[in-house]
Write a protein that holds these residues in place. Structure first.
Motif, PDB file in Angstrom:
ATOM      1  N   LEU A  84       0.888  -1.018  -0.015  1.00  0.00           N
ATOM      2  CA  LEU A  84       0.070   0.014  -0.052  1.00  0.00           C
ATOM      3  C   LEU A  84       0.709   1.314  -0.103  1.00  0.00           C
ATOM      4  O   LEU A  84       1.989   1.402   0.700  1.00  0.00           O
ATOM      5  CB  LEU A  84      -0.905  -0.067   1.310  1.00  0.00           C
ATOM      6  CG  LEU A  84      -1.815  -0.934   1.387  1.00  0.00           C
ATOM      7  CD1 LEU A  84      -2.802  -1.189   2.601  1.00  0.00           C
ATOM      8  CD2 LEU A  84      -3.053  -0.968  -0.059  1.00  0.00           C
ATOM      9  N   PRO A  85       0.433   2.191  -0.843  1.00  0.00           N
ATOM     10  CA  PRO A  85       1.361   3.456  -0.950  1.00  0.00           C
ATOM     11  C   PRO A  85       0.887   4.308   0.071  1.00  0.00           C
ATOM     12  O   PRO A  85       1.216   5.542  -0.231  1.00  0.00           O
ATOM     13  CB  PRO A  85       0.854   4.173  -2.196  1.00  0.00           C
ATOM     14  CG  PRO A  85      -0.626   3.560  -2.538  1.00  0.00           C
ATOM     15  CD  PRO A  85      -0.654   2.237  -1.652  1.00  0.00           C
ATOM     16  N   TYR A  86       1.004   4.108   1.333  1.00  0.00           N
ATOM     17  CA  TYR A  86       0.695   5.006   2.417  1.00  0.00           C
ATOM     18  C   TYR A  86       0.791   4.257   3.689  1.00  0.00           C
ATOM     19  O   TYR A  86       1.022   3.150   3.876  1.00  0.00           O
ATOM     20  CB  TYR A  86      -0.798   5.658   2.348  1.00  0.00           C
ATOM     21  CG  TYR A  86      -2.257   4.454   2.769  1.00  0.00           C
ATOM     22  CD1 TYR A  86      -2.382   4.316   3.836  1.00  0.00           C
ATOM     23  CD2 TYR A  86      -2.569   3.837   1.639  1.00  0.00           C
ATOM     24  CE1 TYR A  86      -3.212   3.685   4.317  1.00  0.00           C
ATOM     25  CE2 TYR A  86      -3.661   3.169   1.884  1.00  0.00           C
ATOM     26  CZ  TYR A  86      -3.709   2.726   3.206  1.00  0.00           C
ATOM     27  OH  TYR A  86      -4.923   1.837   3.649  1.00  0.00           O
ATOM     28  N   HIS A  87       1.058   5.105   4.795  1.00  0.00           N
ATOM     29  CA  HIS A  87       1.029   4.678   6.189  1.00  0.00           C
ATOM     30  C   HIS A  87       0.150   5.104   7.250  1.00  0.00           C
ATOM     31  O   HIS A  87      -0.174   4.580   7.891  1.00  0.00           O
ATOM     32  CB  HIS A  87       2.819   5.071   6.703  1.00  0.00           C
ATOM     33  CG  HIS A  87       3.752   4.037   6.232  1.00  0.00           C
ATOM     34  ND1 HIS A  87       4.133   2.901   6.781  1.00  0.00           N
ATOM     35  CD2 HIS A  87       4.389   4.060   5.082  1.00  0.00           C
ATOM     36  CE1 HIS A  87       5.335   2.211   6.271  1.00  0.00           C
ATOM     37  NE2 HIS A  87       5.368   2.941   4.927  1.00  0.00           N
ATOM     38  N   ASP A 130      -1.261   9.642   4.169  1.00  0.00           N
ATOM     39  CA  ASP A 130      -0.117  10.331   3.953  1.00  0.00           C
ATOM     40  C   ASP A 130       1.160   8.973   3.832  1.00  0.00           C
ATOM     41  O   ASP A 130       0.812   8.060   4.435  1.00  0.00           O
ATOM     42  CB  ASP A 130       0.466  10.878   5.071  1.00  0.00           C
ATOM     43  CG  ASP A 130       1.646  11.785   5.001  1.00  0.00           C
ATOM     44  OD1 ASP A 130       2.502  11.633   4.284  1.00  0.00           O
ATOM     45  OD2 ASP A 130       1.402  12.771   5.976  1.00  0.00           O
ATOM     46  N   GLU A 131       1.960   9.211   2.837  1.00  0.00           N
ATOM     47  CA  GLU A 131       2.976   8.324   2.514  1.00  0.00           C
ATOM     48  C   GLU A 131       3.709   7.938   3.671  1.00  0.00           C
ATOM     49  O   GLU A 131       4.301   6.866   3.910  1.00  0.00           O
ATOM     50  CB  GLU A 131       3.937   8.921   1.435  1.00  0.00           C
ATOM     51  CG  GLU A 131       3.021   9.024  -0.008  1.00  0.00           C
ATOM     52  CD  GLU A 131       2.581  10.414   0.046  1.00  0.00           C
ATOM     53  OE1 GLU A 131       2.370  11.144   0.924  1.00  0.00           O
ATOM     54  OE2 GLU A 131       2.180  10.772  -1.150  1.00  0.00           O
ATOM     55  N   ALA A 132       4.009   8.795   4.745  1.00  0.00           N
ATOM     56  CA  ALA A 132       4.839   8.463   5.753  1.00  0.00           C
ATOM     57  C   ALA A 132       4.101   8.594   7.027  1.00  0.00           C
ATOM     58  O   ALA A 132       2.827   9.066   7.205  1.00  0.00           O
ATOM     59  CB  ALA A 132       5.974   9.825   6.060  1.00  0.00           C
ATOM     60  N   PRO A 133       4.379   7.819   8.179  1.00  0.00           N
ATOM     61  CA  PRO A 133       3.889   8.190   9.576  1.00  0.00           C
ATOM     62  C   PRO A 133       3.682   9.278   9.909  1.00  0.00           C
ATOM     63  O   PRO A 133       4.645  10.261   9.659  1.00  0.00           O
ATOM     64  CB  PRO A 133       4.467   6.962  10.385  1.00  0.00           C
ATOM     65  CG  PRO A 133       5.541   6.091   9.447  1.00  0.00           C
ATOM     66  CD  PRO A 133       5.916   6.811   8.330  1.00  0.00           C
TER      67      PRO A 133
END
Length: 372
Positions: free
Chosen positions: A116-119, A141-144
């Motif tokens: 999946l392209p998100y965190h 969002d892609e990052a946490p």
């Protein structure tokens, strides 16, 4: 239509609304919802924000509005519920904040989680005007990233804006439906008034024979009911005699007398009630001919009762079913015509009795002369 409900393991609440009813299937026509999506992306400083609704019987969420979507999602216009935290928002009907899918307790339930392209995920439910969970407004969002209470409150407010926009859309659609119903009622009222005027004219205009009066009423009925042809029949046993008929196409008239066995004429008299249909097979009357000897595409007819006895029928036929899409509502018009026709037929009956009396009197005089 596709009902906005989901019948799967998630047990998402069902609703009477539909994706097509609310015009949610085409992302290109969602201007007002796109504004909310754009605002959500700006407020939370994320690249991707979307609105999705649940599609009936399919394990997926249909994308209604979205910005910054992965190419594969935008191309398909949908995302499997099993790949999204939205499934839990739909299931519970409450806001969900995920700081990192890899460390969240619900993360292992996602299919293909690693791809999946998100965190990070933040989503809130949107509701149908009748209160059922309809879909989700969410940002990813892609990052946490951490989410605070204020973030959850803002997301819920934006989701309420989506719900209100859908409620407004529903109200407008309902108003349009009511307007159409009013217009149909007014049109029917106008047709009834025109028919009444035509019937009155048929009875009051001088120098008209009884046959001409019947034909005038049939012509007015065809025009008011948007039918192709009509006739008044006199039935004696299995024989049907056409007393008067009218054809809007100007075609040659049908035979004056015919066998009514197995016809709609016989069906009307046997049931002694008005009959209408747009589909003969659906009505269980396929292959039954009307007064013209042909099975009609659309039909409406009524039995004629004279002096307490079944006399004959009043029949209207349509060569195209689309010509008569409101036959049930037009039943009152046919009853009105039938009432006036029965009144005219009473004149016929009185004339017949008078002719019989004159004939009997003449025969009596001849018999007396013969005895003298």
């Amino acid at each position: 239509m596709t009902a906005l409900q989901f019948s799967g393991d998630l047990e998402v609440p069902q609703t009477i609304w539909s994706i097509d009813d609310l015009g949610l299937r085409d992302m290109s026509g969602q201007g007002s919802l796109q504004y909310i999506t754009r605002l959500a992306r700006r407020v939370f400083s994320v690249n991707t924000a979307l609105i999705a609704v649940v599609e009936d019987g399919v394990e997926r969420q249909l994308l209604v509005s979205g910005l910054g979507l992965p190419e594969a999602w935008e191309r398909s216009g949908a995302l499997p519920l099993s790949k999204s935290f939205s499934q839990f928002v739909l299931r519970d009907g409450s806001t969900l904040a995920v700081e990192d899918k890899d460390n969240h307790p619900l993360g292992p339930a996602l299919r293909d989680r690693e791809e999946l392209p998100y965190h990070a995920y933040l989503g809130a439910p949107i509701f149908a005007p009748t209160g059922e969970v309809l879909g989700v407004l969410c940002v990813i969002d892609e990052a946490p990233r951490p989410w605070c209470d204020e973030d959850l409150a803002v997301m819920e407010d934006l989701a309420h804006c989506v719900t209100d926009a859908l409620a407004l859309r529903s109200a407008l659609l309902t108003r349009q439906d009511l307007q159409r119903e009013v217009e149909q009622t007014l049109d029917q009222t106008r047709r009834r008034a025109a028919l009444r005027d035509s019937i009155v004219a048929a009875f009051t205009e001088p120098d008209r024979t009884s046959e001409q009066r019947l034909q005038a009423m049939l012509a007015a009925g065809c025009e008011a009911l948007n039918m192709t042809a009509a006739a008044v029949t006199r039935v004696d046993g299995s024989h049907a005699l056409i007393l008067a008929q009218h054809d809007m196409r100007g075609e040659a008239t049908a035979p004056i007398e015919r066998d009514s066995t197995g016809s709609l004429t016989a069906h009307l008299l046997s049931g002694q009630e008005i009959v209408w249909f747009n589909d003969a097979a659906e009505a269980g009357l396929a292959d039954r001919p009307a007064f013209d000897g042909k099975p009609p595409s659309g039909f409406i007819g009524a039995p004629l009762v004279l002096e307490g006895l079944a006399y004959g029928t009043l029949e209207f036929v349509a060569s195209d079913a689309a010509q008569s899409d409101a036959l049930e509502q037009d039943g009152a018009l046919v009853r009105m015509i039938a009432m006036f026709i029965v009144t005219q037929l009473e004149v016929f009956s009185q004339i017949d009795r008078l002719k019989y009396s004159e004939s009997a009197l003449l025969q009596y005089i001849l018999d007396l002369r013969a005895e003298m």
